[in-house]
Write an enzyme that holds these catalytic residues in place. Sequence first.
Site, PDB file in Angstrom:
ATOM      1  N   LYS A 106      37.563  43.975  35.446  1.00 23.37           N
ATOM      2  CA  LYS A 106      36.369  42.726  35.575  1.00 23.37           C
ATOM      3  C   LYS A 106      35.180  42.993  34.851  1.00 23.37           C
ATOM      4  O   LYS A 106      34.511  41.802  34.343  1.00 23.37           O
ATOM      5  CB  LYS A 106      35.965  42.688  37.058  1.00 23.37           C
ATOM      6  CG  LYS A 106      37.260  42.228  37.897  1.00 23.37           C
ATOM      7  CD  LYS A 106      37.838  41.110  37.509  1.00 23.37           C
ATOM      8  CE  LYS A 106      38.801  40.413  38.669  1.00 23.37           C
ATOM      9  NZ  LYS A 106      39.653  39.268  38.092  1.00 23.37           N
TER      10      LYS A 106
ATOM     11  N   TYR B 193      38.993  49.617  44.224  1.00 29.92           N
ATOM     12  CA  TYR B 193      39.089  48.630  43.118  1.00 29.92           C
ATOM     13  C   TYR B 193      39.352  49.408  42.123  1.00 29.92           C
ATOM     14  O   TYR B 193      40.009  48.743  40.977  1.00 29.92           O
ATOM     15  CB  TYR B 193      37.684  47.696  43.333  1.00 29.92           C
ATOM     16  CG  TYR B 193      38.155  46.419  42.672  1.00 29.92           C
ATOM     17  CD1 TYR B 193      39.148  45.339  43.324  1.00 29.92           C
ATOM     18  CD2 TYR B 193      37.353  45.868  41.611  1.00 29.92           C
ATOM     19  CE1 TYR B 193      39.389  44.209  42.776  1.00 29.92           C
ATOM     20  CE2 TYR B 193      37.584  44.368  41.404  1.00 29.92           C
ATOM     21  CZ  TYR B 193      38.655  43.932  41.466  1.00 29.92           C
ATOM     22  OH  TYR B 193      38.913  42.421  41.100  1.00 29.92           O
TER      23      TYR B 193
HETATM   24  P1  NAP Z   1      47.196  35.806  43.506  1.00 30.84           P
HETATM   25  O1  NAP Z   1      47.455  34.681  44.221  1.00 30.84           O
HETATM   26  O2  NAP Z   1      48.088  36.922  43.555  1.00 30.84           O
HETATM   27  O3  NAP Z   1      47.015  35.356  41.869  1.00 30.84           O
HETATM   28  C1  NAP Z   1      46.907  36.230  40.849  1.00 30.84           C
HETATM   29  C2  NAP Z   1      47.794  35.770  39.684  1.00 30.84           C
HETATM   30  O4  NAP Z   1      47.751  36.333  38.381  1.00 30.84           O
HETATM   31  C3  NAP Z   1      49.415  35.191  40.173  1.00 30.84           C
HETATM   32  O5  NAP Z   1      49.426  33.977  39.771  1.00 30.84           O
HETATM   33  C4  NAP Z   1      50.029  36.056  39.206  1.00 30.84           C
HETATM   34  O6  NAP Z   1      51.462  35.817  38.857  1.00 30.84           O
HETATM   35  C5  NAP Z   1      48.930  35.941  37.870  1.00 30.84           C
HETATM   36  N1  NAP Z   1      49.458  36.989  36.828  1.00 30.84           N
HETATM   37  C6  NAP Z   1      49.526  38.411  37.105  1.00 30.84           C
HETATM   38  N2  NAP Z   1      50.227  38.930  35.863  1.00 30.84           N
HETATM   39  C7  NAP Z   1      50.454  37.643  35.091  1.00 30.84           C
HETATM   40  C8  NAP Z   1      50.900  37.900  33.874  1.00 30.84           C
HETATM   41  N3  NAP Z   1      51.198  38.837  33.056  1.00 30.84           N
HETATM   42  N4  NAP Z   1      50.790  36.645  33.131  1.00 30.84           N
HETATM   43  C9  NAP Z   1      50.165  35.392  33.704  1.00 30.84           C
HETATM   44  N5  NAP Z   1      49.954  35.698  35.036  1.00 30.84           N
HETATM   45  C10 NAP Z   1      49.994  36.663  35.684  1.00 30.84           C
HETATM   46  O7  NAP Z   1      45.632  36.211  43.908  1.00 30.84           O
HETATM   47  P2  NAP Z   1      44.171  35.604  43.577  1.00 30.84           P
HETATM   48  O8  NAP Z   1      43.334  36.546  44.496  1.00 30.84           O
HETATM   49  O9  NAP Z   1      44.260  34.280  43.650  1.00 30.84           O
HETATM   50  O10 NAP Z   1      43.696  35.915  42.276  1.00 30.84           O
HETATM   51  C11 NAP Z   1      43.096  35.105  41.243  1.00 30.84           C
HETATM   52  C12 NAP Z   1      42.073  35.434  40.551  1.00 30.84           C
HETATM   53  O11 NAP Z   1      40.892  35.814  41.548  1.00 30.84           O
HETATM   54  C13 NAP Z   1      42.259  36.955  39.919  1.00 30.84           C
HETATM   55  O12 NAP Z   1      41.835  37.201  38.807  1.00 30.84           O
HETATM   56  C14 NAP Z   1      41.614  38.069  41.093  1.00 30.84           C
HETATM   57  O13 NAP Z   1      41.021  39.192  40.584  1.00 30.84           O
HETATM   58  C15 NAP Z   1      40.289  37.111  41.268  1.00 30.84           C
HETATM   59  N6  NAP Z   1      39.696  37.216  42.810  1.00 30.84           N
HETATM   60  C16 NAP Z   1      40.201  37.531  43.665  1.00 30.84           C
HETATM   61  C17 NAP Z   1      39.492  37.706  44.883  1.00 30.84           C
HETATM   62  C18 NAP Z   1      40.160  37.927  46.211  1.00 30.84           C
HETATM   63  O14 NAP Z   1      39.591  38.550  47.075  1.00 30.84           O
HETATM   64  N7  NAP Z   1      41.321  37.561  46.433  1.00 30.84           N
HETATM   65  C19 NAP Z   1      38.235  38.122  44.702  1.00 30.84           C
HETATM   66  C20 NAP Z   1      37.473  37.893  43.516  1.00 30.84           C
HETATM   67  C21 NAP Z   1      38.268  37.787  42.582  1.00 30.84           C
HETATM   68  P3  NAP Z   1      52.553  36.608  39.274  1.00 30.84           P
HETATM   69  O15 NAP Z   1      52.442  36.550  41.019  1.00 30.84           O
HETATM   70  O16 NAP Z   1      53.715  35.993  39.058  1.00 30.84           O
HETATM   71  O17 NAP Z   1      52.229  38.091  38.805  1.00 30.84           O
END
Ligand code: NAP
Length: 257
Positions: A164, A157
Site C-alpha cells: 500500500k 497487515y
Molecule cells: P474483495 O471484495 O476481496 O476485493 C478484492 C478484489 O481484488 C477481488 O475482486 C479480487 O478478485 C481482486 N484481485 C485479486 N487478485 C487479482 C488479480 N490478480 N487480478 C485482478 N483482480 C484481482 O475485498 P475489498 O476489501 O473490497 O478490497 C478492495 C480494495 O480495497 C483492495 O485494494 C483492499 O486492499 C482495499 N481496502 C480494503 C479495506 C477493507 O477493510 N476491506 C480497507 C482499506 C482498503 P478475486 O477474488 O478473483 O481474487
Amino acid sequence: MTALLEGRTGLVLGVANKRSLAWACARALHGAGMRLALTYAGERLERSVRGLAADLGDAPVFPCDVTVPAQVDELFARLGDELGGLDSVLHAIAFAKREELEGEYLQTSLEGWRLAQEISAYSLTQIARGAAPLMEGRDGSIVTLTYLGGERVVPSYNVMGVAKAALEASVRYLANDLGPRGIRVNAISAGPVRTLSASAVAGFNTILDHIEARAPLRRNITAEDVAGACTFLCSPLASGVTGSTVYVDAGYHVMGV
Ligand code: NAP
C-alpha cells in the site's frame, strides 16, 4: 435535474461479491448516472460478477487478471471498441498470501513480497497506462483503494502495508504524469470493512473493535461511506483534486493514542 455523472463512462475492477468495496462504489456510480463496465479476475468469479452486472443496467463484463498482461491489453482494446472512451477507473484490487498476513513482517518471503507488490501496487500503473489513451481530454479520474497500514504499522497487515505504501507513492507519480493529459489520480484510504480480502488479515475483528472505540466518529465505516467518496472523486466536484489520499476512516488517522 441531471444526475451528477450522467453521460460518463467508468470501469470498475475488483468486484468479487456483494461485500466488495468495489460493488458499493459501482452501485453508487451507476446510481449517479454513470455507464459502467466490470471485470473479474478468474473464471471462478465470472458467474457472480455477471449476475451483479445485471443490476447495473447490464454492464458489460470483461476478464482481467492483472498478472496476465495480455488480458489487460485485451481489456482496453475491447473497452475502446465497445465503449469508445472512459471517464473514470476504480482500481480496487489487492492480494497477498494468507500466510504473509499474520506473525512477523520479518518473515516475508521474496515470492510473497513480489506477488503482493505486483497485484496490489504495480497493477495500478499497468491499468493507468492502458486506460490513459481512452481517458484523455475528458476530466478523467482514476481512483484506487488503500489502507492506513501503508503509513503506520498495523499488526498482521505486514506485506500488504508495504504494497500500500508503494501504491500511494504510485498515485502521486501517476498524478504528475497524467495531470497534463487531464486525468486525475487519487487514493481513498478506507477504514476496515469486513470483506473477502479483509478476512485474510489475522485479528481483523480486534481492529474493528479498536476503531469503534477510538475513532473520532466512534464507529466503523461502511462500504457506502467509501462509495460516497469514490463518487465525489469521479465527479466534476473534485476537478481540482489529484495526487491525494482521501481518508474515509471515521477520522481514525488523526489519533495519536
Ligand atoms: P474483495 O471484495 O476481496 O476485493 C478484492 C478484489 O481484488 C477481488 O475482486 C479480487 O478478485 C481482486 N484481485 C485479486 N487478485 C487479482 C488479480 N490478480 N487480478 C485482478 N483482480 C484481482 O475485498 P475489498 O476489501 O473490497 O478490497 C478492495 C480494495 O480495497 C483492495 O485494494 C483492499 O486492499 C482495499 N481496502 C480494503 C479495506 C477493507 O477493510 N476491506 C480497507 C482499506 C482498503 P478475486 O477474488 O478473483 O481474487
